[in-house]
Design an enzyme around this catalytic site. Structure first.
Site, mmCIF file in Angstrom:
data_model
loop_
_atom_site.group_PDB
_atom_site.id
_atom_site.type_symbol
_atom_site.label_atom_id
_atom_site.label_comp_id
_atom_site.label_asym_id
_atom_site.label_seq_id
_atom_site.Cartn_x
_atom_site.Cartn_y
_atom_site.Cartn_z
ATOM 1 N N GLU A 132 0.828 -1.213 0.000
ATOM 2 C CA GLU A 132 0.000 0.000 0.000
ATOM 3 C C GLU A 132 0.862 1.262 0.000
ATOM 4 O O GLU A 132 0.566 2.239 0.692
ATOM 5 C CB GLU A 132 -0.977 -0.026 1.186
ATOM 6 C CG GLU A 132 -1.891 -1.252 1.171
ATOM 7 C CD GLU A 132 -2.980 -1.208 2.239
ATOM 8 O OE1 GLU A 132 -2.954 -0.297 3.086
ATOM 9 O OE2 GLU A 132 -3.871 -2.090 2.225
ATOM 10 N N GLU A 279 -5.367 -9.328 0.211
ATOM 11 C CA GLU A 279 -5.876 -9.285 1.585
ATOM 12 C C GLU A 279 -7.381 -9.094 1.563
ATOM 13 O O GLU A 279 -7.898 -8.250 0.820
ATOM 14 C CB GLU A 279 -5.262 -8.117 2.387
ATOM 15 C CG GLU A 279 -3.812 -8.285 2.774
ATOM 16 C CD GLU A 279 -3.326 -7.097 3.602
ATOM 17 O OE1 GLU A 279 -4.166 -6.332 4.129
ATOM 18 O OE2 GLU A 279 -2.098 -6.924 3.720
#
Length: 519
Positions: A132, A279
């Site tokens: 991220e 995820e």
């Protein structure tokens, strides 16, 4: 009337083109020749008393886990994974981006030390560069593509570039306006880097890694996004979310998020990159501000997600492509900072006992609550005798457990100690309650196990409900006392082209009938 017919004809043509356009976006191939979609797990290590690498991998093998994602490239874990056939994604931590993105030599050294030294004995399938990065450390964003390109060049030099993919996991927030999916687009400030990334992924046939959490979509949009839609629960047609531009019906939030990413990629003229969900999950416990972080909701979300992946149903936009997904996560990371939910995303506690039992009967024994994966309730280790005695008294009293077998002279009286008697009473209550969620707790002094606690002539209540044949199977396959997780596909490839063709023919037939036979 002529104008009305003309108008109707135009609408027919638009409808047909819309069906063809949204179901035959070029470039993304069906999965017939690709790996079956799978469910993997993320392995975080912020866990008290984490097992040694050897014990950890032994645990993964016992669970029949086929895919795991690491947040680094731990040499001991990679060595322990050798010759296990467990496929692993390794990661470049964010704090190493500067060095790798600034030096081809450093990138080559990283590949040599963390990939070439273990491959192919350890089945490394991908490298996740950072995590991220674009949204959590935007100051490092300019280093992301140089790091990816340098690592890829090092893979090419080692002749590993066709076996090992490179990508970077992105937060869901790189996409704006998730619904309706057809109107989604990438954050314009990130588009230049995302465009470079997508071109690289297209060129190297690598997936776009996305961390997608319907839990956070629900929490941020309570009152707008229904809980049932977020948990994959069956919906009546009136509760399905409909994209007004494509008329595609969405029965769950995750599918809408995946299709939003596909539409966002299409806006950047990229249509041949598939999505890998690196995820996703649901927390089992939270503080007062997170009332929906419960064991029941976590069980429901993860169980339904697993069924959804194994069902190979794809998404409304791409029914021919089912994204594989990595559950966040294997263990509760109890060392994580607040809020409470941060430490409660795991399928297991740090001591390897399950937080809850997934319900995925029909998709293989993935912690399934059925007789092929028998579970028992016993006293946990390290509990003082007084606390156990209190719980034992409740189970045999108000709990109405059948405690006759632990009376003097009966088959389960020996060994005559509180822990043994409590385990029998706990299991009697747990089985009486149908192994329902929360029935094996007793204020934290009990735990679920798949190791049959029966001994000698003492047969525990859970074992009495299993036939001799099933009991032998359980004892032979679970001799080590671990819950079995099996990732199994249960359906063949969905014939999406047939269904789409049928819709086109039906639409054409209706249009012709109207034009030829109605005034």
């Amino acid at each position: 009337m002529a104008n009305s017919k003309l108008s109707f004809s135009v609408r027919c043509i638009i409808s047909i083109l819309s069906i063809l356009h949204f179901h035959f976006i070029p470039g993304i191939k069906a999965q017939g020749g690709q790996e079956e979609p799978y469910v993997g797990v993320n392995l975080g290590i912020d866990v008290s008393n984490l097992r040694s690498p050897a014990d950890l991998i032994a645990f993964l093998k016992l669970q029949k886990i086929t895919h795991v994602r690491l947040y680094d490239a731990d040499a001991d874990i990679l060595q322990a994974l050798a010759r296990t056939k467990i496929k692993v994604i390794i990661s470049v931590p964010n704090n190493q981006l500067l060095a790798i993105g600034s030096s081809n030599t450093t990138a080559a050294s990283w590949i040599g030390r963390n990939v070439a030294a273990f491959y192919p004995e350890t089945s490394i399938i991908a490298i996740a560069v950072g995590d991220e990065v674009l949204t959590t450390i935007p100051s490092s964003a300019p280093l992301l593509m140089p790091a990816i390109e340098s690592l890829y060049s090092a893979l090419v030099a080692a002749n590993l570039h066709t076996q090992i993919k490179i990508s970077t996991p992105n937060a869901a927030s790189v996409v704006l306006d998730y619904f309706p999916p057809s109107q989604a687009f990438f954050n314009e400030s990130l588009s230049p880097i995302l465009s470079q990334l997508l071109q690289f992924l297209s060129r190297t046939n690598s997936p776009l890694m996305m961390n997608l959490y319907p839990y956070y979509v629900f929490m941020q949009n309570k009152g707008i996004v229904p809980l049932d839609n977020s948990l994959f629960k069956p919906l009546t047609p009136s509760k399905e979310m409909v994209d007004p531009n494509t008329l595609l019906h969405y029965t769950n939030v995750l599918d809408a998020m995946v299709d939003s990413v596909y539409f966002s990629m299409k806006n950047l003229n990229v249509t041949d990159v598939v999505i890998l969900v690196t995820e996703t999950g649901w927390p089992s416990k939270g503080d007062s501000k997170e009332p929906y972080a419960t064991i029941d909701n976590a069980d429901t979300y993860n169980s339904n997600l697993i069924k959804h992946v194994f069902d190979r149903s794809g998404t409304p936009l791409h029914p021919e492509i089912t994204s594989s997904a990595y559950l966040y996560e294997l263990f509760n990371e109890d060392l994580r900072s607040p809020p409470v939910s941060e430490a409660n995303w795991g399928l297991f506690y740090g001591n390897s006992t399950p937080v809850y039992l997934l319900h995925v009967s029909g998709s293989g024994t993935f912690l399934a609550n059925d007789t092929t994966n028998q579970t028992y309730c016993i006293a946990a280790d390290g509990i003082d005798k007084r606390t156990l005695q209190t719980a034992l008294d409740w189970a045999c009293g108000p709990g109405r457990a059948n405690c006759s077998e632990i009376q003097p002279g009966e088959s389960c009286y020996e060994p005559n100690n509180v822990k043994n008697h409590a385990s029998y009473a706990f299991d009697s209550y747990y089985q009486k309650e149908g192994r329902a969620g929360g029935s094996c707790d007793f204020k934290g002094v009990a735990m679920i196990t798949t190791s049959d606690p029966s001994h000698g002539t003492c047969i525990f209540p859970g074992s009495k409900k299993v036939s001799t044949k099933t009991s032998q199977r359980v004892n032979s396959t679970l001799a080590s006392g671990a819950v079995t997780i099996r990732f199994t596909s249960i359906r063949a490839t969905r014939l999406s082209a047939f269904h789409t063709g049928f819709r086109v023919i039906l639409c054409l037939t209706f249009c012709l009938f109207y034009l030829l036979f109605l005034p």
